[in-house]
Motif scaffolding. Structure first.
Motif, mmCIF file in Angstrom:
data_model
loop_
_atom_site.group_PDB
_atom_site.id
_atom_site.type_symbol
_atom_site.label_atom_id
_atom_site.label_comp_id
_atom_site.label_asym_id
_atom_site.label_seq_id
_atom_site.Cartn_x
_atom_site.Cartn_y
_atom_site.Cartn_z
ATOM 1 N N LEU A 241 30.141 48.172 42.296
ATOM 2 C CA LEU A 241 29.685 47.688 40.985
ATOM 3 C C LEU A 241 28.386 46.902 41.134
ATOM 4 O O LEU A 241 28.160 46.255 42.162
ATOM 5 N N THR A 242 27.537 46.963 40.109
ATOM 6 C CA THR A 242 26.361 46.092 40.106
ATOM 7 C C THR A 242 26.310 45.329 38.791
ATOM 8 O O THR A 242 26.416 45.934 37.729
ATOM 9 N N PRO A 243 26.160 44.035 38.800
ATOM 10 C CA PRO A 243 26.124 43.237 40.021
ATOM 11 C C PRO A 243 27.493 43.215 40.706
ATOM 12 O O PRO A 243 28.512 43.345 40.035
ATOM 13 N N ARG A 244 27.486 43.026 41.989
ATOM 14 C CA ARG A 244 28.731 43.022 42.738
ATOM 15 C C ARG A 244 29.546 41.799 42.361
ATOM 16 O O ARG A 244 28.994 40.703 42.260
ATOM 17 N N PRO A 245 30.858 41.980 42.141
ATOM 18 C CA PRO A 245 31.710 40.816 41.851
ATOM 19 C C PRO A 245 31.632 39.822 43.003
ATOM 20 O O PRO A 245 31.447 40.212 44.156
ATOM 21 N N THR A 246 31.792 38.560 42.674
ATOM 22 C CA THR A 246 31.798 37.544 43.730
ATOM 23 C C THR A 246 33.206 37.079 44.052
ATOM 24 O O THR A 246 33.408 36.281 44.954
ATOM 25 N N ALA A 247 34.160 37.581 43.276
ATOM 26 C CA ALA A 247 35.554 37.185 43.529
ATOM 27 C C ALA A 247 36.504 38.316 43.154
ATOM 28 O O ALA A 247 36.246 39.083 42.219
ATOM 29 N N LEU A 248 37.607 38.388 43.908
ATOM 30 C CA LEU A 248 38.580 39.461 43.744
ATOM 31 C C LEU A 248 39.965 38.855 43.571
ATOM 32 O O LEU A 248 40.464 38.177 44.461
ATOM 33 N N LEU A 249 40.586 39.127 42.424
ATOM 34 C CA LEU A 249 41.969 38.691 42.206
ATOM 35 C C LEU A 249 42.882 39.877 42.517
ATOM 36 O O LEU A 249 42.786 40.925 41.870
ATOM 37 N N CYS A 250 43.758 39.715 43.500
ATOM 38 C CA CYS A 250 44.635 40.829 43.880
ATOM 39 C C CYS A 250 46.057 40.567 43.395
ATOM 40 O O CYS A 250 46.554 39.443 43.465
ATOM 41 N N GLY A 251 46.717 41.597 42.934
ATOM 42 C CA GLY A 251 48.050 41.478 42.356
ATOM 43 C C GLY A 251 49.119 41.060 43.338
ATOM 44 O O GLY A 251 50.176 40.567 42.945
ATOM 45 N N GLU A 272 32.407 33.107 51.985
ATOM 46 C CA GLU A 272 30.998 32.824 51.679
ATOM 47 C C GLU A 272 30.400 33.814 50.676
ATOM 48 O O GLU A 272 29.742 33.419 49.710
ATOM 49 N N GLN A 273 30.620 35.107 50.925
ATOM 50 C CA GLN A 273 30.020 36.097 50.032
ATOM 51 C C GLN A 273 30.986 36.614 48.974
ATOM 52 O O GLN A 273 30.587 37.164 47.966
ATOM 53 N N LEU A 274 32.277 36.483 49.297
ATOM 54 C CA LEU A 274 33.292 37.013 48.376
ATOM 55 C C LEU A 274 34.573 36.190 48.491
ATOM 56 O O LEU A 274 35.054 35.939 49.590
ATOM 57 N N SER A 275 35.102 35.786 47.350
ATOM 58 C CA SER A 275 36.397 35.095 47.336
ATOM 59 C C SER A 275 37.498 36.106 47.051
ATOM 60 O O SER A 275 37.306 37.036 46.265
ATOM 61 N N VAL A 276 38.649 35.929 47.701
ATOM 62 C CA VAL A 276 39.777 36.847 47.512
ATOM 63 C C VAL A 276 41.055 36.039 47.339
ATOM 64 O O VAL A 276 41.276 35.062 48.055
ATOM 65 N N THR A 277 41.906 36.451 46.402
ATOM 66 C CA THR A 277 43.204 35.796 46.244
ATOM 67 C C THR A 277 44.333 36.823 46.300
ATOM 68 O O THR A 277 44.128 38.000 46.023
ATOM 69 N N GLY A 278 45.519 36.339 46.652
ATOM 70 C CA GLY A 278 46.698 37.202 46.713
ATOM 71 C C GLY A 278 47.786 36.716 45.779
ATOM 72 O O GLY A 278 47.526 35.942 44.851
ATOM 73 N N PHE A 279 49.005 37.154 46.038
ATOM 74 C CA PHE A 279 50.166 36.703 45.273
ATOM 75 C C PHE A 279 51.407 37.065 46.080
ATOM 76 O O PHE A 279 51.609 38.249 46.368
ATOM 77 N N ASP A 280 52.179 36.077 46.466
ATOM 78 C CA ASP A 280 53.431 36.235 47.237
ATOM 79 C C ASP A 280 53.545 35.200 48.345
ATOM 80 O O ASP A 280 54.614 34.711 48.645
#
Lengths: 343, 343
Positions: A241-251, A272-280
């Motif tokens: 995607l452009t602009p590239r997302p800076t954060a990712l929410l994962c199910g 630093e370049q990308l935030s990621v979250t989980g669940f569990d």
DNA sequence: TTGTATGCGTTATCAC
DNA sequence: GTGATAACGCATACAA
């Protein structure tokens, strides 16, 4: 089994002890009104003969089989196997066995499996989540069977539940990212059809994002099956995607693992370049590098409480219709301000 | 269940169809020698009345319950839950249910659980591994119950098996490290008591190391329970050795994960400064950074074959006493020559 | 090919 | 408190 072996029967014990079969049965089932003397005679005879009750016959006569059924989407998800593991251990304390059936997230198959488990004679059953076909409810009512749902917290007179809120922590995770300054947030979710947990989490994400005045366009949501590889695939798609997302929410955590690994492989630094979250909050989430920001779901606690509650229902005791446990957001190292925070 | 509800009985179907109960039973059990006409009448009556056989009564009369038992150390290990998942799905194709019991690696508890499952009336059972108390064997023989062990490949007239060699791939992993030039190798293993798989793997490690003329002193072997955190703990202990080992052989992938994460946290580069191996090849091992050198164990295949074989045994068919599947070493990026190769 | 009658091993409902 | 005995719901040997 023992098609021709002659087992020791209750009748043999009665003869050995010089009492009636009814008395032996009473002693064995801890019925009231049995004299100490009789009890001793019977217990001695049982020991002498090495008598073991015949479960099936007992089940037929008493109309209780001593086992409950658990219907889970899959055991391949550690969070479910952990729950089942704790459920089984707790049931054992009540001298209750566990029958398991999986349905690969197909609600139709869930009902089919439930039907065969009921036919099998289970004394009660637990389902995962709030999404079920009406036929499932009908089966429970028709057979007057104690039942329970778990892993969700929806109020519903039809479905007693022991679980936690899936939407609120999801909302908090998204808020956390927004607070950090993220404006381009994407989501990886499991298919929501027949999966109210996934739907609730997605709803939580979306609500927080839109409440903040941001957008969550369709192309920022990738729906994909559960799995590490799937997480990696979804990640690749979102990074185009452009602009590239800076954060990712994962199910869930496993999807997040896939995303994190794919990012590492692609040379994208987390957080630093990308935030990621989980669940569990799988064990690994605490130990991986970077440690994963996620939501701690009480899998063991759910298993234990389901056992306690279902056994109580089977014994005719009344229990709370709805138990909501805590699912807490755990902030760790996979989330940070976006690269260009302050823009 | 339905303590007062009047169910539709076989007898009702017979009356409705205008035939005998025996005929209904024959149609329902696909017995030979039933005329098409009778079959149609019965099936129509079954449909009209919505008849569902009573599993327990059927079990009592036929002496078959339509379920097998699986005894596993724990479901918390993804490799076991994957096996159970595949086992359950395959059994479903045979219209066979699955009763599960866990025993936390306590062989005494395994026997106790087996006893209750047998009392419950299971038609057969599968155990994990080759280590069991004599009482377990005795129970099977006493009840003339079909049974099977899996996850190992030991030849033993008492224990039919479907599994793989645990020692040989372990041996190969150690050889691989030695070939790379490693001379200081350490091992993290699960407790071997009552766990022949762990013992076989440890034996494979040791044999390769000693065959190469190297030593595996006691302080280079850490025995610790299964778990990521435990792997990290063991790692810390081994890194205090001088000279520091340049390679770590882990008894399973999860222990390896713990070691890898702890190494990353400690700033020890894998594989440049330290090589690490696992055993199981969980999905994640392929995706993590660095991808883990390990042994691919055929969990799904074991589950399917156990179902096929056990059902065949229950039906009285003869099957191979021992099936050995392939467990292949998978070389990836977590192993490399030691820092000072060429010394 | 179909029907009859008995057995499966307990539990539970009555009397005593 | 204890003992007969009738369920429990179906499968199956045996007879027809």
């Amino acid at each position: 089994m023992n098609r021709d072996v002659k087992r020791t029967l209750l009748e043999d014990v009665a003869r050995e002890a010089g009492v009636s079969t009814a008395s032996v049965s009473r002693v064995l089932n801890a019925a009231p009104h049995v004299s100490e003397r009789l009890r001793h005679k019977v217990e001695a005879a049982v020991d002498r003969l090495g008598y073991v009750p015949h479960g099936t016959a007992r089940a037929l006569a008493s109309r209780r089989i001593g086992a409950i059924g658990a219907l889970v989407p899959t055991l391949d998800n550690p969070v479910f196997s952990a729950m089942i593991d704790s459920l089984e251990r707790r049931l054992k304390q009540y001298d209750c066995r566990l029958l398991i059936a999986t349905y690969r997230y197909s609600l139709a198959e869930e009902v089919e499996s439930l039907r065969t488990l009921i036919q099998q004679g289970i004394d009660g059953a637990v389902l995962i989540g709030h999404d079920h076909l009406p036929a499932a409810l009908q089966l429970f009512q028709q057979h007057e069977l104690p039942y329970l749902t778990c892993w969700h917290s929806q109020e519903d007179p039809d479905w007693p539940s022991i679980g936690f809120d899936n939407a609120a922590p999801a909302h908090q995770l998204a808020e956390h990212l927004i607070d950090l300054g993220h404006r381009h947030i994407a989501v990886i979710t499991a298919p929501v059809e027949g999966n109210d947990r996934a739907r609730a989490r997605l709803h939580g994400f979306r609500h927080a994002i839109e409440t903040a005045g941001l957008a969550l366009p369709d192309d920022h949501i990738v729906t994909i099956d559960y799995g590490i590889e799937e997480g990696a695939t979804a990640f690749a798609e979102l990074m185009r995607l452009t602009p590239r997302p800076t954060a990712l929410l994962c199910g869930n955590d496993v999807l997040a693992f896939g995303a994190v690994f794919a990012a590492q492989r692609a040379g994208i630094a987390i957080p630093e370049q990308l935030s990621v979250t989980g669940f569990d909050d799988l064990t690994q989430s605490r130990f991986m590098q970077p440690a994963l920001t996620t939501v701690a779901t009480p899998a063991d606690e759910v298993g234990r409480r389901v056992a306690d509650d279902l056994v109580a229902r089977i014994q005719g005791r009344t229990t709370p219709h709805r138990q909501v446990l805590e699912a807490r957001v755990v902030l760790r190292d996979s989330t940070a301000p976006p690269p260009s925070a302050g823009d």
